[in-house]
Design an enzyme around this catalytic site. Sequence first.
Site: not given
Lengths: 532, 799
Positions: B342, B746
């Site tokens: 990621r 997030e």
Amino acid sequence: MTANAPDPSDSALPPPIRRTMRFLLNDRPVFLDRVAPDDTLLDFLRIEKRLTGTKEGCAEGDCGACTVLLGTLDAQGRLHYRSANACIVLMGMIDGAHIVTVEHLSPRGGPLHPIQQAMVDHHGSQCGFCTPGFVMSLYGLLMRQPTPDRLAVERALQGNLCRCTGYAPIVRAALSVAALSGTDDPVLAERPTVTKRLAEWRDGSRLEVSGHEAASGNAEPGGATILPSDVPYEGDVSESEGASDNRILRPASVADLARLFEDNPAGRIVAGATDVGLWVTKFMRDVGPLIPIGHLDELRGVEESDGALRIGANVSYTDALDALAERIPAFAPLLWRIGGNQIRNMGTIGGNIANGSPIGDMPPPLIALGAMLHLRKGDARRDLPLEDFFIEYGKQDRWDGEFVEALSVPLPSPDAKIAFHKISKRRDEDITACLGAFHLMLTDDGTVDTIRIAYGGMAGVPKRASAVEKALIGRPWTEDAVESALAAFEEDFTPLSDMRASADYRMLVARNLLRRFFADTQDDPIQTEAAQ
Amino acid sequence: MNEVLARGADRKHDDDALPEKDGADAQSHENAPAHQSKRHDSAHLHVAGRAPYTDDLPEPPGTLHAYLGLSTIANGRIESIDLEAVRAQPDVEAVITADDLGHNDASAWQIGDEPFLTSGKVGFLGQPVFMVVATSRNAARRACRHAKIAYAEDTPILDVDQAREAGGRTVIDGMTLERGDADAALANAPRTLSGTMLIGGQDHFYLEGQIAFAVPGEDGTMIVYSSTQHPSETQMLVAHALHRPAAMVTLEVRRMGGAFGGKESQANLFAALAAFAADRLGAPVKIRPDRDDDMVATGKRHDFRADYEIGFDDEGGIHGVKFTYAARCGFSADLSGPVTDRALFHCDNTYYWPAVKAVSQPLFTNTVSNTAFRGFGGPQGMVGAERVIEEVAFATGLDPLEVRRRNFYGEGERNLTPYHQTVEDFVLPRIVDELLESSDYEARRQAIRQTNRDANGFKRRGIALTPVKFGISFTASHLNQAGALVHIYTDGSIHLNHGGTEMGQGLNTKVAQVVAAVFGVPLEQVRITATSTGKVPNTSATAASSGADLNGMAAKLAAETIRQRLVDFAVAEHGVPAEQVVFRDGQVQIGNREVGFAELVEEAYTARISLSSTGYYRTPKIHWDRASGRGHPFYYFAYGAAVSEVEIDTLTGEYTVERVDILHETGNSLNPAIDIGQIEGGFAQGMGWLTTEELVWDEKGRLLTHAPSTYKIPLASDMPRQFNVALAEWSRAHEPTVFRSKAVGEPPFMLAISVLHALSDAVASVADYTICPRLDAPATPEHILMTIERLRADSKTAN
């Protein structure tokens, strides 16, 4: 104090001994015959009483999830409440007090307290774990200050960590609450009854209780759980001395304390237990026999005489904000940066000195001001300059059975230039990486007449910058003089690197603080670090 | 009225301005009570101390308490373990080691690199070695300290540089993303530069530490109350530890006191060991480490070293970029593969790299195994991208904002990511334009530059705008599925259960709002119940910002199934067309007739209509092939931007955050108040990561910052003096998400990168903005001051 109670301070005879501890918990009296020195209030609340609204977040007085209010009577019999971290309040300290937990603020199924309702209305909780602690800290604030501003709210919340909200909605909630009133506030409503009960309990006796028979074994060093790395820095936590002694000896008076401690020199004196509390929760050290002194009003006085302030060892940082900062304003910004509110309420000036920490925040300023320490052992007293008390890391000039009774701070001349600058990773509620204290007197022509400079975090003890001082005395107070004196720091200090700062940073910032002091003296004769 | 929402109401779209409390105008809104600022469903319990967390649950008589004994070296082998003295301590009931666990240990689970308890190799200092069970937690904890363990100690590998020197062993294969020919682009670019950035890790500092409470049931069954984000995986680990079928284990989570990724995999060990002990001893067992042990023994955000090479031109156009992202992963893989992946997925942030090659190195170290943490590597990747922009800005003398805009993704062109997914929903330019205006960025920047040049004191100011584009979906595509369970009782009350977990983010409230909207009933009519593997099985972790997207949709589908049955019943019973059956305000309109919701439900029950349904959702459109580095891993992207202004003290390195303006989009927000809470809180946490939160290990591998006394998360007084947060109310999800809302967990975390860049801008002033400060993270006061000193020295040399 009740009329027929003996005046303990004048009594040459030992006071009567009481063997049952008593205090108020919310709306109920509690009586305990068995209490161990290392029993904490938080465990008592959560495990014994199943009052689980008070949370354990860190067990070291830093996160505030366990905040409760501690109500006590002052010397005049007036009831005061202050916030405290239940995790490091030892049970032996709360005899005769009123403990208020979050459960007391609103009846089960009934309406929420206005502070609680404001938190709901402003979306002030997310995970909710820290929330009861915030509610209690705000409650403590609103009792003192009915309509606080943002600065006051932030200061009241310095000892409360929230990881979810970013605090914005909590501050909004706090600013929206109207002044408390007796109709919706249980503690206000109960004040007369509680005052009466606590006054009745002031019987001038000494409390002696002890824990259960099954004594906890002494922990051996080198065991398999991880010891906090602060061991060498946060105070003397070497091995426990001797067998565990699980008595609590709560003196009736200072005279009784002197007697008790002389007879039990291995006893552990605690006022606020903001340091010793961690010996229990983090190091599982034996702290018996425990000698709690936080209730001794005789040690809480601040008196001015002969050009000096005499400050009792029990004066808390919060008390000092009034008593000390009023006379020496440079203390105010420093005091607001010591611990969180709960720690300032409990921690004392005497304790900050007696524990001998090289990073305590009070000794450097007090040394810069030329404070004298008043020690007592039995009936014998001696005085010594505070700077001489700190011999080396972990070693102080304190005899067995001797305790800090008070200290005297000479009131500086109105012409003195004074500043205390603390450096830490986080501005508030952090332990000092480097602290510089400066006290300068100039002659009429701008020459340095006297200068006293003391630093914390730069050596194994709080320490004077003697070589720097020497390089400045007798010279004109100019930028050139300051710049050339900076070299002398090498003679005075060889700081360490640790998790708070590197040695290089400490050295650099120590010098820069002198630069800062110089710069500040150029435009503002009275030092006040800009209030945040 | 709430300040933030009042601000929101001032914005353009008044028809979307949402009431703070249940308002009479609620009915005028489509999908009410969704899109309203409902309070957290547990708020009234939180504030009263009456919301039970795992440690608050009543303990049945006979409950035992467990505590872990941890290793005291970072690398080596255990030569002998002598626990006799531990067993002899008062109140000790049992001492458990890896030998007792046998093949039930997690070393026989999946890739097997992380045992519950180690008896041989020690991978980090603080690794669990044994467990004591006693009648009190205090007794168990004290007993642990009597262990005598002999080690054969080796030199530990502690950080990325040491790991590379030792050969660069990885815990899992790294990944490469490549599009175009980055080498050629660099070779042909008018200018090039290269550099390195160090990006620190972060402890979660959830206020409620790790905890599990296992209660044995009949016939070998076990119920475990665990503070876990991933009940299904925890259930599987418990079943593994018990060597029993998963069907004999029930995991229940009512709420967590914060998690942030730290309870995605880290909760498993505690639950499994508590269950093992409970099974062995036939008594309930609770385990809860002290904060210090929690911080030492459980994983954190990965710290990274990012190396970059950039090819660019004098106009700030970037031609090609090469990145290597090396991460300190710790002694085992845990989630380090997807985390470092990621990071690469966000090495572009909002920028189109014409040619790019990005490589990850998930390095083995003798430190605790790093794990998920809000953003999951994305923040570190994005910080690297923003450093590239900053370097080009300083090299060309352009305003970093200018460089940012010049390299933004395009519409219909220049829109291919390094992983070959097309960016289809790039709303960022509008966000940036609106934010520039509302924050008065240009004027403030000019004023700051002027003030800094004129200043003769020690204070300097800095300002920066940084954007965020965050990919939404688990990159392991199969995890993008969720289930829910809805019952309606005959009094019309609704029982809601779904596979997500509540950790403070308001997931339960949002999902309940969705269900209430489907039935057109007041929110209070929907009762949210604890997450349980017995109700919704095989769930994914509540992670990757996906909680509301996945579970909200599953619950919506479950509710719609029941509603359809009610509609069909009403149609059959009353002979009206289906479109004339409308659920609203607790009533059901059936043609000209209106009946109460409860009344219709009662009638349906009597007519033998099922009033219970599951719902199941899987995210469409996504796929990902890690080996080729190509696919469509993200369903959509979430966007936002922030302008931060700071003031630094050039004598000490101390600073204050003076003002922050945020504009962030959450689509058609399910709950604006909750979303703003996520933004404010995410920003604060991100700011802590990049400023005061510093993890320090000593040369033995001992974590020195393992408690709030030494590890400093932000306080109320650290927050921006002025903090303006707004939702982009015009935003609607590009894809058919639940009511066109977008994920929010997030993305806002990364808005805090603006603080790092504002600090860097202020630091740059000491060299008159001629040198890129290369300010690494976290920017502690020490770091700021040392960077200032370096810049001063460098600018002297340059002159």
